[in-house]
Design a protein around this motif. Structure first.
Motif, PDB file in Angstrom:
ATOM      1  N   GLY A  94      61.341  61.724  19.425  1.00 15.32           N
ATOM      2  CA  GLY A  94      62.076  61.215  18.265  1.00 15.32           C
ATOM      3  C   GLY A  94      63.246  60.335  18.668  1.00 15.32           C
ATOM      4  O   GLY A  94      63.669  60.326  19.833  1.00 15.32           O
ATOM      5  N   ARG A 136      62.445  63.143   9.314  1.00 14.16           N
ATOM      6  CA  ARG A 136      62.556  64.570   9.562  1.00 14.16           C
ATOM      7  C   ARG A 136      62.853  65.327   8.266  1.00 14.16           C
ATOM      8  O   ARG A 136      62.299  66.399   8.022  1.00 14.16           O
ATOM      9  CB  ARG A 136      63.663  64.810  10.599  1.00 14.16           C
ATOM     10  CG  ARG A 136      63.399  66.034  11.435  1.00 14.16           C
ATOM     11  CD  ARG A 136      64.311  66.108  12.630  1.00 14.16           C
ATOM     12  NE  ARG A 136      63.990  65.104  13.645  1.00 14.16           N
ATOM     13  CZ  ARG A 136      64.612  65.030  14.821  1.00 14.16           C
ATOM     14  NH1 ARG A 136      65.588  65.856  15.113  1.00 14.16           N
ATOM     15  NH2 ARG A 136      64.260  64.104  15.696  1.00 14.16           N
ATOM     16  N   LYS A 139      59.826  65.661   6.333  1.00 13.70           N
ATOM     17  CA  LYS A 139      58.768  66.333   7.104  1.00 13.70           C
ATOM     18  C   LYS A 139      57.487  65.486   7.151  1.00 13.70           C
ATOM     19  O   LYS A 139      56.405  65.944   6.795  1.00 13.70           O
ATOM     20  CB  LYS A 139      58.464  67.714   6.513  1.00 13.70           C
ATOM     21  CG  LYS A 139      59.705  68.617   6.426  1.00 13.70           C
ATOM     22  CD  LYS A 139      59.302  70.077   6.238  1.00 13.70           C
ATOM     23  CE  LYS A 139      60.486  70.954   5.858  1.00 13.70           C
ATOM     24  NZ  LYS A 139      61.755  70.621   6.526  1.00 13.70           N
TER      25      LYS A 139
END
Lengths: 425, 425
Positions: A94, A136, A139
């Motif tokens: 990430g 994030r 999700k």
């Protein structure tokens, strides 16, 4: 049966677009906002340095500060644009949220003390880092994360230069050399467009460039209606713009590699880099090649804007800017590469216009987009950029210069995370 | 070692470009020349029919003529554009040289007797067939043959509309849905540019379209500087342009499939098609939807040009042109699809401009490019086409309309040989 499939197809397309519009709105509004603050701060920093030129003496110390800032709180954020591109190709750890504040601080510090750098890298990293943050929260799946990261790049680029179409196409074209995939076309465009509107809503105005040249129809051999002489000049210039993009990418990589190899104490690298910048500034006797270079407080100074006018650049301006920037970015300072590439191109275009007797403003504009096209391997985005910044009248020359520069810049480019999808030969 | 590789790299690039420039020159000059003759002949045929409207009564017989022309001397040339695209994807039996003269004759006959069709298909087939001819002379490898065929498509498209950049990008974008590969970027551009220059050298002038609309900066919510109302209208229009492109592609395919299924005697298909066209013309009481439709000899008649002005199209003009063209091309006549798509788009844009209270010329121009973008899945080429035909001032609207239409046209498109590289959802 086919008719039913087709009806479903439109249902999928509509729900896909609604979904992506909803995802993209928070990303692009926050990217546009952060980029607006960044541009405002940057403008303050640049003007503060114009008023206090002695700040340059502190450049080595500023560099050490940036070094430790990244060392102790950067994690993998130092990889910058390349990390974002790698994450789009293959989502891994990430893009850290801290990348956005870190790169903004480091870029402002670089410019405040006179490092020669740009701003697109910063904006793209803000875009990537915020997109990762929202992905994030939402999700997202791996595939959707890749797409949202791409829209983050588009939003950052579109907002920082006020060029929404270029932002979207750049994000799709820069990922892999020699290919544009349309999968994120509309999401990227929405992101880039909204981020630009948001940035404008905060009161940010972008520099206006003007090419006053208008081509007059000329006839050769009684029948050919095109200015063939200018065409030849533009092709020659395109080749040299491509080679300049190549030279920039190679210099930046080489300086970075050799600094890391030869200078054992990493924190010494920005000190030495800063000292070289100071020495060069005093040797050539001008501060024109420091910082962003879009404008110059000195009426006779050299800048991107001045390069659009006769006498606005010297024969070696492009070379100095290339050297200053390659040292700044190769030796630990932060910021983008693109605005310096604009400078290198506009100054080289100015010089070529003088040498070949071609319209100065046209050649400066062509250099502006084409050196960038070569160094980042994004010829189609750069043709759009020409239209968005200078208007559409000379689009044929934008394409000739950008496409030619693209071929002559080789396969390296400034982003080592850019994959080679389709070789140039 | 790296430096040496890089030097070699540039040697390869230069030799690659010299080789391709040499290959492309004969292709593009001969394509430009043949397209010029074709456009000249087409203009003659169209004006002859304007002067002799009774020619329409012979349309069914003309169709039988075209049928037998292809049956006895066509071989696989009937597959047209799709054959060229298939050969680029996977070189097989080659594109026959006879395709060029056959398609020119059949297109001229179609237009002379009032069939509703275009000209880009013809130009692209001339390009592909000449490129294949030269590739055989040069004894090219399979890979090089694919590339030369692509440049032939670019040359044909660039020459027929006088849009060199669009020609090059179209050739790269149309091959596979959702992808542009840059492998033939400069060769395609050189081909398209040279073919356009050649076509101009033969004295061909292209129709000039004008969008006089200039956006005025508007401010909403005190801060947002963009004409949001016009933006919403353009998005709605873009969706409808995409659906019109989808409707056209579906209608043409459906009419073709059902004619072939239901009418056992193949030569009866163009007779019935011709009779339907004649019947429709007399039912709606106008010849406006026959032939090319760029101009109209009747001052109050409907054409592409008239659609750029208030009152220049009726609410159903776009539908009639769609129906006339789908029948013409689906039932055995020849010609391109693109100029009718321009007509459908401009007329629909005119109508939407009236209904939504948006600038007529802008909406007509957006329809012109966006219905085409949707039906052929080439949004980036069409954004360039907007700039090349109408100037760069409204590029942001070109992109919004074309990209939106691209999404809403689904995955079918008018070329069944177009592969799906990247799905839209």
């Amino acid at each position: 049966m086919k008719r039913i499939k087709n009806s479903f197809e439109h249902v999928f397309i509509v729900s896909h677009l609604i979904k992506w519009t909803l995802f993209v709105i928070p990303v692009s509004i926050s990217v546009g906002t952060l980029v607006a603050w960044f541009l405002w701060l940057l403008d303050r920093a640049i003007n503060f340095r114009f008023a206090h030129p002695w700040l340059l003496w502190l450049l080595p110390i500023a560099g050490v500060g940036i070094h430790f800032l990244y060392k102790y709180s950067g994690k993998n954020a130092e990889a910058g644009n390349n990390l974002i591109m790698d994450e789009i190709h293959e989502p891994g750890g990430g893009v850290p949220a801290r990348m956005a504040p870190l790169v903004i601080i480091a870029t402002i510090v670089t410019h405040l003390f006179g490092g020669s750098a740009g701003r697109e890298g910063t904006a793209v990293q803000v875009g990537g880092s915020l997109a990762n943050f929202f992905a994030r929260q939402f999700k997202l799946t791996r595939e959707d994360l890749r797409m949202l990261l791409t829209t983050g790049v588009a939003a950052g680029f579109g907002a920082v230069f006020g060029t929404p179409i270029t932002g979207a196409i750049f994000a799709l074209e820069v990922l892999a050399l020699g290919r544009i995939k349309h999968d994120a076309l509309l999401p990227c465009f929405i992101a880039s467009f909204l981020a630009d509107i948001t940035c404008g809503a905060w009161g940010i105005h972008h520099t206006q460039y003007h090419i006053l040249f208008e081509s007059v129809e000329k006839t050769y051999f009684n029948y050919v209606h095109f200015d063939l002489i200018l065409l030849i000049k533009v092709i020659i210039a395109g080749i040299l713009f491509g080679l300049a993009g190549f030279a920039f990418a190679e210099s930046a990589h080489t300086i970075k590699n050799y600094s890391n190899k030869w200078i054992k104490q990493k924190w010494m690298i920005p000190i030495i880099g800063g000292l070289i910048i100071i020495a060069l500034t005093y040797i050539i006797g001008t501060q024109d090649y420091l910082s962003l270079g879009v404008t110059n407080p000195n009426k006779n100074g050299i800048s991107i804007i001045s390069s659009f006018h006769a006498g606005g650049a010297t024969y070696f301006s492009w070379f100095w800017k290339l050297l200053f920037t390659a040292i700044t970015l190769g030796m630990g300072f932060k910021g983008g590469e693109v605005t310096p590439l604009f400078f290198i191109g506009a100054a080289l275009g100015n010089t070529l216009g003088v040498i070949m007797g071609a319209p100065i403003d046209l050649m400066a504009g062509l250099g502006f987009i084409a050196v960038f096209a070569g160094a980042t391997n994004t010829p189609i985005a750069c043709t759009f950029m020409g239209v968005e910044l200078f208007g559409g009248a000379n689009i044929i020359y934008y394409a000739i210069a950008s496409f030619t520069a693209y071929y002559f810049s080789g396969h390296s480019g400034i982003y080592h995370a850019q994959r080679v999808a389709v070789s140039k030969v």
